[in-house]
Design a protein around this motif. Structure first.
Motif, short mmCIF file in Angstrom:
data_model
loop_
_atom_site.label_atom_id
_atom_site.label_comp_id
_atom_site.label_asym_id
_atom_site.label_seq_id
_atom_site.Cartn_x
_atom_site.Cartn_y
_atom_site.Cartn_z
N PRO A 115 79.18 87.24 69.37
CA PRO A 115 79.21 86.21 70.32
C PRO A 115 78.56 84.96 69.94
CG PRO A 115 77.47 87.92 70.83
CD PRO A 115 78.34 88.38 69.65
N THR A 116 79.18 83.77 70.31
CA THR A 116 78.63 82.48 69.82
C THR A 116 78.27 81.47 71.00
OG1 THR A 116 80.94 81.83 69.53
CG2 THR A 116 79.35 82.59 67.48
N PHE A 117 77.46 80.41 70.80
CA PHE A 117 76.84 79.80 71.98
C PHE A 117 77.52 78.16 71.52
CE2 PHE A 117 74.01 82.15 74.14
CZ PHE A 117 73.92 83.27 73.24
N GLY A 118 77.63 77.37 72.46
CA GLY A 118 77.82 76.13 72.45
C GLY A 118 76.06 75.51 71.94
N GLN A 119 76.46 74.11 71.74
CA GLN A 119 75.08 73.51 71.21
C GLN A 119 74.16 72.71 72.35
OE1 GLN A 119 78.13 72.06 71.58
NE2 GLN A 119 77.99 69.83 72.01
N GLY A 120 74.89 73.11 73.39
CA GLY A 120 74.37 72.68 74.66
C GLY A 120 74.29 71.17 75.21
N THR A 121 74.27 71.24 76.37
CA THR A 121 74.25 69.73 77.42
C THR A 121 73.23 69.69 77.97
OG1 THR A 121 76.90 69.96 77.32
CG2 THR A 121 75.53 68.64 79.04
N LYS A 122 72.46 68.35 77.83
CA LYS A 122 71.25 68.24 78.76
C LYS A 122 71.33 67.28 79.74
CE LYS A 122 66.30 66.77 77.74
NZ LYS A 122 65.43 66.62 76.80
N VAL A 123 71.14 67.83 80.94
CA VAL A 123 71.45 66.86 82.18
C VAL A 123 70.08 66.41 82.48
CG1 VAL A 123 71.99 66.98 84.62
CG2 VAL A 123 73.22 68.49 82.78
N GLU A 124 69.93 65.03 82.48
CA GLU A 124 68.83 64.18 82.73
C GLU A 124 68.88 63.53 83.91
OE1 GLU A 124 67.24 63.50 78.15
OE2 GLU A 124 69.00 62.40 78.72
N ILE A 125 67.78 62.85 84.42
CA ILE A 125 67.70 62.27 85.48
C ILE A 125 67.85 60.90 85.32
CG2 ILE A 125 66.16 61.32 87.67
CD1 ILE A 125 64.44 63.94 87.05
N LYS A 126 68.81 60.34 86.03
CA LYS A 126 69.17 58.80 85.90
C LYS A 126 68.26 57.91 86.92
CE LYS A 126 73.65 57.39 86.23
NZ LYS A 126 74.85 56.82 87.02
#
Lengths: 115, 107
Positions: free
Chosen positions: B96-107
């Motif tokens: 099983p492999t993962f994506g590199q990630g998405t960081k959701v930040e506050i605008k």
């Protein structure tokens, strides 16, 4: 509810063996699959392998020659051994319930490989 | 190994916004796709499994869709506690492999 807790040395010397234990509380280790996953800035999340309560194991081919996962049902624990470590094995190591995807996970333990 | 690619790698959004994160697999994985949320200093937490099934206890504002190679995670109305990193994972073929990630930040 089931909780997992990793334990083991935070510092390992190059070429030595990394050894970690995951203690399961709030539920039995029997009847489930249990996994190890690691996370590093360079490689991201990497699945290491799993063990079934029957003893059946499956490892990531990239680590297979160096990895052993075992379990101790009497202590409700399972363990990870990674031999011949290098700096590339420095990571946050997590244990988790599950075969291919984990729920829940332990809080993680940082292992640094350095002399 | 199957490669998982997420986009964007990071995004800025406001509370109440609708947020969509995309994950693409290097080959077809049917619906063997999971999503995790990871807050700073914490372990990843499973949100969605098999592309669209909500894990027990996860708020209904989270939803997943897709099949084959293209998948999305949608947060219908972003809440303060949703600011975190999100990862997709394929379990179609070992390892099983993962994506590199998405960081959701506050605008």
């Amino acid at each position: 509810q089931v909780q997992l807790q990793e334990s083991g040395p935070g510092l390992v010397k190059p070429s030595e063996t990394l050894s970690l234990t995951c203690t399961v509380s709030g539920g039995s280790i029997s009847g489930h699959y249990w996994s190890w996953i690691r996370q590093s800035p360079g490689k991201g999340l990497e699945w290491i392998g799993y063990i079934h309560y029957s003893g059946n194991t499956n490892y990531n081919p990239s680590l297979k020659s160096r990895v052993t996962i075992s379990l101790d049902t009497s202590k409700n624990q399972f363990s990870l051994k990674l031999s011949s470590v290098t700096a590339a094995d420095t990571a946050l190591y997590y244990c988790a319930r599950g075969q291919w995807f984990g729920a829940p996970w332990g809080q993680g333990t940082l292992v640094t490989v350095s002399s | 190994d199957i490669q998982m690619t997420q986009s964007p790698s990071s995004l800025s959004a406001s509370v109440g916004d609708r947020v969509t994160i995309t994950c693409r697999a290097s080959q077809s994985i049917s619906t063997y796709l999971n999503w995790y949320q990871q807050k700073p200093g914490k372990a990843p937490n499973l949100l969605i499994f098999t592309a669209s099934s909500l894990q027990s206890g996860v708020p209904s504002r989270f939803s997943g869709s897709g099949s084959g190679t293209d998948f999305t995670l949608t947060i219908s109305s972003l809440q303060p506690e949703d600011f975190a990193a999100y990862y997709c994972q394929q379990t179609y073929s070992a390892p099983p492999t993962f994506g590199q990630g998405t960081k959701v930040e506050i605008k």
